[in-house]
Design a protein around this motif. Sequence first.
Motif, PDB file in Angstrom:
ATOM      1  N   VAL A  95      33.501  33.640  54.783  1.00 39.06           N
ATOM      2  CA  VAL A  95      34.459  34.726  55.001  1.00 39.06           C
ATOM      3  C   VAL A  95      33.709  36.043  55.040  1.00 39.06           C
ATOM      4  O   VAL A  95      32.881  36.311  54.175  1.00 39.06           O
ATOM      5  CB  VAL A  95      35.501  34.775  53.852  1.00 39.06           C
ATOM      6  CG1 VAL A  95      36.439  35.952  54.031  1.00 39.06           C
ATOM      7  CG2 VAL A  95      36.284  33.476  53.777  1.00 39.06           C
ATOM      8  N   SER A  96      33.953  36.849  56.055  1.00 43.50           N
ATOM      9  CA  SER A  96      33.496  38.236  55.948  1.00 43.50           C
ATOM     10  C   SER A  96      34.644  39.173  56.257  1.00 43.50           C
ATOM     11  O   SER A  96      35.637  38.781  56.875  1.00 43.50           O
ATOM     12  CB  SER A  96      32.288  38.542  56.834  1.00 43.50           C
ATOM     13  OG  SER A  96      32.240  37.684  57.902  1.00 43.50           O
ATOM     14  N   LEU A  97      34.497  40.380  55.787  1.00 44.17           N
ATOM     15  CA  LEU A  97      35.600  41.327  55.883  1.00 44.17           C
ATOM     16  C   LEU A  97      35.037  42.711  56.150  1.00 44.17           C
ATOM     17  O   LEU A  97      34.006  43.072  55.586  1.00 44.17           O
ATOM     18  CB  LEU A  97      36.382  41.321  54.562  1.00 44.17           C
ATOM     19  CG  LEU A  97      37.523  42.315  54.388  1.00 44.17           C
ATOM     20  CD1 LEU A  97      38.609  41.691  53.544  1.00 44.17           C
ATOM     21  CD2 LEU A  97      37.072  43.604  53.726  1.00 44.17           C
ATOM     22  N   GLU A 133      30.564  48.502  48.205  1.00 41.43           N
ATOM     23  CA  GLU A 133      30.836  47.497  47.164  1.00 41.43           C
ATOM     24  C   GLU A 133      32.308  47.100  47.128  1.00 41.43           C
ATOM     25  O   GLU A 133      32.627  45.944  46.841  1.00 41.43           O
ATOM     26  CB  GLU A 133      30.360  47.989  45.800  1.00 41.43           C
ATOM     27  CG  GLU A 133      31.014  49.284  45.365  1.00 41.43           C
ATOM     28  CD  GLU A 133      30.716  49.653  43.924  1.00 41.43           C
ATOM     29  OE1 GLU A 133      29.711  49.175  43.378  1.00 41.43           O
ATOM     30  OE2 GLU A 133      31.506  50.415  43.358  1.00 41.43           O
ATOM     31  N   ILE A 186      32.806  44.577  49.903  1.00 41.75           N
ATOM     32  CA  ILE A 186      32.132  43.317  49.544  1.00 41.75           C
ATOM     33  C   ILE A 186      32.952  42.564  48.511  1.00 41.75           C
ATOM     34  O   ILE A 186      33.179  41.364  48.613  1.00 41.75           O
ATOM     35  CB  ILE A 186      30.697  43.594  49.031  1.00 41.75           C
ATOM     36  CG1 ILE A 186      29.809  44.029  50.206  1.00 41.75           C
ATOM     37  CG2 ILE A 186      30.107  42.372  48.329  1.00 41.75           C
ATOM     38  CD1 ILE A 186      28.409  44.449  49.821  1.00 41.75           C
ATOM     39  N   GLU A 187      33.457  43.291  47.511  1.00 39.88           N
ATOM     40  CA  GLU A 187      34.284  42.642  46.493  1.00 39.88           C
ATOM     41  C   GLU A 187      35.523  42.021  47.134  1.00 39.88           C
ATOM     42  O   GLU A 187      35.852  40.859  46.896  1.00 39.88           O
ATOM     43  CB  GLU A 187      34.693  43.660  45.427  1.00 39.88           C
ATOM     44  CG  GLU A 187      35.599  43.061  44.365  1.00 39.88           C
ATOM     45  CD  GLU A 187      36.117  44.097  43.364  1.00 39.88           C
ATOM     46  OE1 GLU A 187      36.451  45.221  43.794  1.00 39.88           O
ATOM     47  OE2 GLU A 187      36.185  43.774  42.170  1.00 39.88           O
ATOM     48  N   SER A 199      36.053  41.050  50.148  1.00 41.81           N
ATOM     49  CA  SER A 199      35.678  39.899  50.958  1.00 41.81           C
ATOM     50  C   SER A 199      35.398  38.680  50.092  1.00 41.81           C
ATOM     51  O   SER A 199      35.816  37.560  50.389  1.00 41.81           O
ATOM     52  CB  SER A 199      34.459  40.293  51.794  1.00 41.81           C
ATOM     53  OG  SER A 199      33.721  39.198  52.178  1.00 41.81           O
ATOM     54  N   ARG A 200      34.703  38.890  48.996  1.00 48.97           N
ATOM     55  CA  ARG A 200      34.362  37.765  48.123  1.00 48.97           C
ATOM     56  C   ARG A 200      35.593  37.232  47.385  1.00 48.97           C
ATOM     57  O   ARG A 200      35.671  36.052  47.076  1.00 48.97           O
ATOM     58  CB  ARG A 200      33.265  38.178  47.135  1.00 48.97           C
ATOM     59  CG  ARG A 200      31.916  38.344  47.841  1.00 48.97           C
ATOM     60  CD  ARG A 200      30.826  38.817  46.908  1.00 48.97           C
ATOM     61  NE  ARG A 200      30.578  37.947  45.785  1.00 48.97           N
ATOM     62  CZ  ARG A 200      29.833  36.849  45.805  1.00 48.97           C
ATOM     63  NH1 ARG A 200      29.235  36.486  46.917  1.00 48.97           N
ATOM     64  NH2 ARG A 200      29.658  36.118  44.727  1.00 48.97           N
ATOM     65  N   VAL A 201      36.575  38.101  47.131  1.00 51.62           N
ATOM     66  CA  VAL A 201      37.808  37.628  46.490  1.00 51.62           C
ATOM     67  C   VAL A 201      38.620  36.779  47.481  1.00 51.62           C
ATOM     68  O   VAL A 201      39.170  35.748  47.111  1.00 51.62           O
ATOM     69  CB  VAL A 201      38.617  38.820  45.922  1.00 51.62           C
ATOM     70  CG1 VAL A 201      39.994  38.379  45.442  1.00 51.62           C
ATOM     71  CG2 VAL A 201      37.850  39.476  44.779  1.00 51.62           C
ATOM     72  N   ARG A 241      36.715  33.436  47.661  1.00 52.05           N
ATOM     73  CA  ARG A 241      36.904  32.590  46.477  1.00 52.05           C
ATOM     74  C   ARG A 241      38.296  31.997  46.427  1.00 52.05           C
ATOM     75  O   ARG A 241      38.474  30.854  46.025  1.00 52.05           O
ATOM     76  CB  ARG A 241      36.640  33.395  45.206  1.00 52.05           C
ATOM     77  CG  ARG A 241      35.170  33.605  44.940  1.00 52.05           C
ATOM     78  CD  ARG A 241      34.916  33.808  43.468  1.00 52.05           C
ATOM     79  NE  ARG A 241      35.430  35.070  42.987  1.00 52.05           N
ATOM     80  CZ  ARG A 241      34.742  36.203  43.009  1.00 52.05           C
ATOM     81  NH1 ARG A 241      33.525  36.235  43.472  1.00 52.05           N
ATOM     82  NH2 ARG A 241      35.265  37.305  42.556  1.00 52.05           N
ATOM     83  N   SER A 283      41.805  31.598  41.502  1.00 50.52           N
ATOM     84  CA  SER A 283      40.834  32.683  41.421  1.00 50.52           C
ATOM     85  C   SER A 283      41.506  33.891  40.797  1.00 50.52           C
ATOM     86  O   SER A 283      42.708  34.102  40.963  1.00 50.52           O
ATOM     87  CB  SER A 283      40.231  33.024  42.788  1.00 50.52           C
ATOM     88  OG  SER A 283      41.021  33.969  43.447  1.00 50.52           O
ATOM     89  N   GLN A 343      40.540  38.133  39.885  1.00 48.98           N
ATOM     90  CA  GLN A 343      39.599  39.240  39.899  1.00 48.98           C
ATOM     91  C   GLN A 343      40.280  40.460  39.305  1.00 48.98           C
ATOM     92  O   GLN A 343      41.314  40.904  39.793  1.00 48.98           O
ATOM     93  CB  GLN A 343      39.149  39.555  41.338  1.00 48.98           C
ATOM     94  CG  GLN A 343      38.115  40.660  41.424  1.00 48.98           C
ATOM     95  CD  GLN A 343      36.674  40.156  41.259  1.00 48.98           C
ATOM     96  OE1 GLN A 343      36.448  39.017  40.832  1.00 48.98           O
ATOM     97  NE2 GLN A 343      35.720  40.979  41.627  1.00 48.98           N
TER      98      GLN A 343
END
Lengths: 275, 250
Positions: free
Chosen positions: A85-87, A104, A107-108, A110-112, A115, A234, A236
């Motif tokens: 996944v990228s955002l 950041e 990136i956060e 995208s990673r959420v 996940r 998940s 966050q």
Amino acid sequence: MDSVNSISEAAPLRLRDLNAVLATGVREDGRKLDEYRNIDIKTNLYEKANGSAMVRIGNTVAVAGIKIARGAPFPDTPNDGVLTVSLELLPHASPDFEPGPPDEGAIEMSRVVDRGLRESKSIKYDELCIIPGKSVWIIYVDVYALDHDGNLQDAAGLAALAAVLTAKLPEVKVEGDTVTELETKRPIPIVETPVPVTVAKVGDHLLVDPSAAEEEVSSVRVTMTTIESGVVASIQKSGSDSITMEEALKIYDLAFARAKEIRGKLTAALGVSPA
Amino acid sequence: MVEAVDSGSKPLLSPDGIRTDGRKIDEMRKVKMEVGLLKNCSGSAYIEQGKTKIIVAVHGPREAHPKHLAQPGRAILRTRYHMAPFSTSDRKSPAPSRREIEITKVIREALEPAVMLDEFPKTSIDVFIEVLQADAGTRSAGITAAALALAEAGIPMRDMVAAVAVGKLEGRVVMDLNEEEDEHGQADMPVAMMPNVNRITLLQLNGRLTRAELEEGLSMARRGVDQLYEMQKQALREKYTSSESAQEED
């Protein structure tokens, strides 16, 4: 530095006003504290993508597209397909967003999203294997924020989910090491619907699906992705404040209840539900 | 409800609740903490949690660089979480990964609620977390050590911060995952808390937990944080009693 979530200099004044309003149980836009905005979901917008979706939450808009390719598996999971996944927060979405490498906050986010889809194990990665150890399907999910009126996190997550649910893979014929893609297509094997719901804390109040105005004065946001059975896949916490244990469980209850409603809308809009 | 048990080869938990490294379900790995081991910074701390080894340095409060980052009414807290290339089985590129950028952000947000930034307008307080060996639980051990280094630097704090990851193995909630458990377990939930005010400052979850398991995990993390907090106080006491006795000898 933190383009999405930074608290502005005027925030303390706004917060005092807002906290008083919220104590009456109604938000600036007329919603109840635990009420989600209207969600609109459109899918299969781009013929050249293997799947795509545009999700609108109030005035917040995100689009996700899927491209698939055959590639090598990771050495430690030789029989599993790969999801990436990228955002990007496009400049379209806000005058505060600049093109270029993601900060950041992006990136956060995208990673959420990643996940939420991955850690739920809702996608059957073993069914994306073509030749064990050699060739698997790689699913690229690219998400773009188009308009920012708060809660881009859920818009991005729902767009990615809707795109995965409606994407199609070609069937393949394998002879030795030769793989031939057939005309017939099949869905991405996904057996549950992991739905993200974000709750923001503003003053003393927990607000489901924060607007941009609410996010600006919120001290902390928690995103929880839940599946049908109530399992949370998940979590966050984001933002420079703390929460109590009771608040964490309250957020779970809010996230699970709203996810259930959103899942209903999603399956209705898509005309598909997980196998 | 009961979640299906991972059908991995080797069980991570024996039927009588013993883990592959011999620990019980709610047992933390062996933890060692040391404070004030570096000369050139305002505060420093070292932590070993099982095979995870981390060193933290704090500089500041000092002039914020670049200057435009400075805030008129408070200090800014800058953090960096970084893994040394030799800290993992396969060499890790020294360039910051997306994972490290995210962890840097959540660690900063785990420390910010405790640090009294209003006391130092226009300055920067910088926390550098270097993972020398990674064996799971690096963000939580990094937070525990960072709070120690901030305390040694004399930065006023509302409370200490300590962190531990709880997880799920074979359907049971367990304390402080090691690397094998993190890789093959069913869930990993790092939790940072301020122990005296009883508030959560970091909360993340990868994996699958029911509501009951979430609640159990939070309570278990709370017990782990209490243990770590006692060790933090002990490490600070040791630093100051040993430096006082060293001065007496002079």
